[in-house]
Design an enzyme around this catalytic site. Sequence first.
Site, mmCIF file in Angstrom:
data_model
loop_
_atom_site.group_PDB
_atom_site.id
_atom_site.type_symbol
_atom_site.label_atom_id
_atom_site.label_comp_id
_atom_site.label_asym_id
_atom_site.label_seq_id
_atom_site.Cartn_x
_atom_site.Cartn_y
_atom_site.Cartn_z
ATOM 1 N N ASP A 1 34.445 43.488 33.473
ATOM 2 C CA ASP A 1 35.788 43.142 34.265
ATOM 3 C C ASP A 1 37.111 43.451 33.344
ATOM 4 O O ASP A 1 37.102 43.292 32.315
ATOM 5 C CB ASP A 1 35.976 41.527 34.402
ATOM 6 C CG ASP A 1 36.977 41.107 35.525
ATOM 7 O OD1 ASP A 1 36.696 40.531 36.377
ATOM 8 O OD2 ASP A 1 38.150 41.489 35.179
ATOM 9 N N ILE A 2 37.965 44.255 34.285
ATOM 10 C CA ILE A 2 39.042 44.831 33.501
ATOM 11 C C ILE A 2 39.836 43.885 32.876
ATOM 12 O O ILE A 2 40.644 43.823 31.809
ATOM 13 C CB ILE A 2 39.913 45.769 34.383
ATOM 14 C CG1 ILE A 2 40.638 46.950 33.936
ATOM 15 C CG2 ILE A 2 40.765 44.911 35.449
ATOM 16 C CD1 ILE A 2 40.907 47.838 34.801
ATOM 17 N N ASN B 1 34.055 33.349 43.530
ATOM 18 C CA ASN B 1 35.213 33.194 44.334
ATOM 19 C C ASN B 1 34.984 33.569 45.776
ATOM 20 O O ASN B 1 34.968 34.789 45.868
ATOM 21 C CB ASN B 1 36.397 33.574 43.564
ATOM 22 C CG ASN B 1 36.566 33.096 42.177
ATOM 23 O OD1 ASN B 1 36.210 32.003 41.784
ATOM 24 N ND2 ASN B 1 37.505 33.923 41.375
ATOM 25 N N GLN C 1 39.575 34.201 45.292
ATOM 26 C CA GLN C 1 38.958 35.598 45.617
ATOM 27 C C GLN C 1 40.399 36.740 45.764
ATOM 28 O O GLN C 1 41.122 36.485 46.665
ATOM 29 C CB GLN C 1 38.066 35.938 46.717
ATOM 30 C CG GLN C 1 37.282 37.333 46.768
ATOM 31 C CD GLN C 1 36.058 37.110 47.850
ATOM 32 O OE1 GLN C 1 36.032 36.068 48.657
ATOM 33 N NE2 GLN C 1 35.388 38.197 47.842
ATOM 34 N N HIS D 1 31.099 39.252 44.349
ATOM 35 C CA HIS D 1 30.875 39.794 42.806
ATOM 36 C C HIS D 1 30.723 38.244 42.287
ATOM 37 O O HIS D 1 31.301 37.373 42.592
ATOM 38 C CB HIS D 1 31.878 40.461 42.171
ATOM 39 C CG HIS D 1 33.347 39.997 42.596
ATOM 40 N ND1 HIS D 1 33.992 40.230 43.703
ATOM 41 C CD2 HIS D 1 34.075 39.141 41.800
ATOM 42 C CE1 HIS D 1 35.276 39.424 43.562
ATOM 43 N NE2 HIS D 1 35.250 38.656 42.593
ATOM 44 N N HIS E 1 31.059 36.477 38.679
ATOM 45 C CA HIS E 1 31.694 36.721 37.365
ATOM 46 C C HIS E 1 30.799 36.265 36.334
ATOM 47 O O HIS E 1 30.185 34.857 36.437
ATOM 48 C CB HIS E 1 33.115 35.822 37.138
ATOM 49 C CG HIS E 1 34.008 36.415 37.937
ATOM 50 N ND1 HIS E 1 35.127 37.067 37.436
ATOM 51 C CD2 HIS E 1 34.437 36.246 39.388
ATOM 52 C CE1 HIS E 1 35.950 37.497 38.368
ATOM 53 N NE2 HIS E 1 35.452 36.851 39.547
HETATM 54 P P1 5GP Z 1 38.089 37.551 42.033
HETATM 55 O O1 5GP Z 1 39.532 36.968 41.639
HETATM 56 O O2 5GP Z 1 38.047 38.256 43.343
HETATM 57 O O3 5GP Z 1 37.124 36.603 41.680
HETATM 58 O O4 5GP Z 1 37.686 38.663 41.029
HETATM 59 C C1 5GP Z 1 38.066 40.076 40.976
HETATM 60 C C2 5GP Z 1 38.069 40.624 39.551
HETATM 61 O O5 5GP Z 1 38.172 42.005 39.585
HETATM 62 C C3 5GP Z 1 39.202 40.270 38.636
HETATM 63 O O6 5GP Z 1 38.830 39.461 37.573
HETATM 64 C C4 5GP Z 1 39.823 41.781 38.181
HETATM 65 O O7 5GP Z 1 40.087 41.640 36.822
HETATM 66 C C5 5GP Z 1 38.598 42.310 38.240
HETATM 67 N N1 5GP Z 1 39.096 43.736 38.937
HETATM 68 C C6 5GP Z 1 39.872 44.158 39.853
HETATM 69 N N2 5GP Z 1 40.285 45.411 39.863
HETATM 70 C C7 5GP Z 1 39.413 46.230 39.033
HETATM 71 C C8 5GP Z 1 38.955 47.215 38.531
HETATM 72 O O8 5GP Z 1 39.641 48.309 38.914
HETATM 73 N N3 5GP Z 1 38.201 47.470 37.499
HETATM 74 C C9 5GP Z 1 37.546 46.562 37.064
HETATM 75 N N4 5GP Z 1 36.440 46.632 36.054
HETATM 76 N N5 5GP Z 1 37.792 45.399 37.228
HETATM 77 C C10 5GP Z 1 38.621 44.930 38.246
#
Ligand code: 5GP
Length: 139
Positions: free
Chosen positions: A30-31, A86, A93, A99, A101
């Site tokens: 994760d970035i 999420n 989300q 996805h 985590h």
């Molecule tokens: P959510 O909030 O949907 O559960 O998590 C999405 C996750 O995707 C976040 O933790 C965010 O840092 C990660 N993310 C978003 N864009 C990118 C990307 O371009 N590359 C990577 N490696 N992670 C990403």
Amino acid sequence: MDNCIFCKIIKGDIPSTKIYEDDHVLAFLDISQVTKGHTLVIPKRHIKDLYEMDEDTASHLFRVVPKITRAIMDAMGAKGLNVAINNREVAGQTVFHSHIHLIPRYSDQDGFTIRFTNNMDQYSQDDLITIGQQIQNHI
Ligand code: 5GP
Ligand code: ZN
């Protein structure tokens, strides 16, 4: 899906640090690196969230979680690891390609917090039976 950032990562159109890949699943860092080694595990099929997920996709996806968990913990020397999914905006989300985590933990002050509030004083035993039956009726 064309405008999905994770589909672009799967296709290689956007770079990522890959951890694991097979025919059905990709895992990459994760970035945001909430903690060191924070990894996302995603199905290669574009599926929005757990609500939309079929059983085959779920079994491919969750099958790899224990081995990636072990790899992260052993490589990073983590003392624990949280698994978070999420589902939909209200649950946090932000990327609408499902996805998982995997967030390795090093201490209780390492950047990730999760808190469960005990609200049992608001429910009777009868309420729990009713809630349980309502959910069972939808399975
Ligand atoms: P959510 O909030 O949907 O559960 O998590 C999405 C996750 O995707 C976040 O933790 C965010 O840092 C990660 N993310 C978003 N864009 C990118 C990307 O371009 N590359 C990577 N490696 N992670 C990403
Ligand atoms: Zn996608």
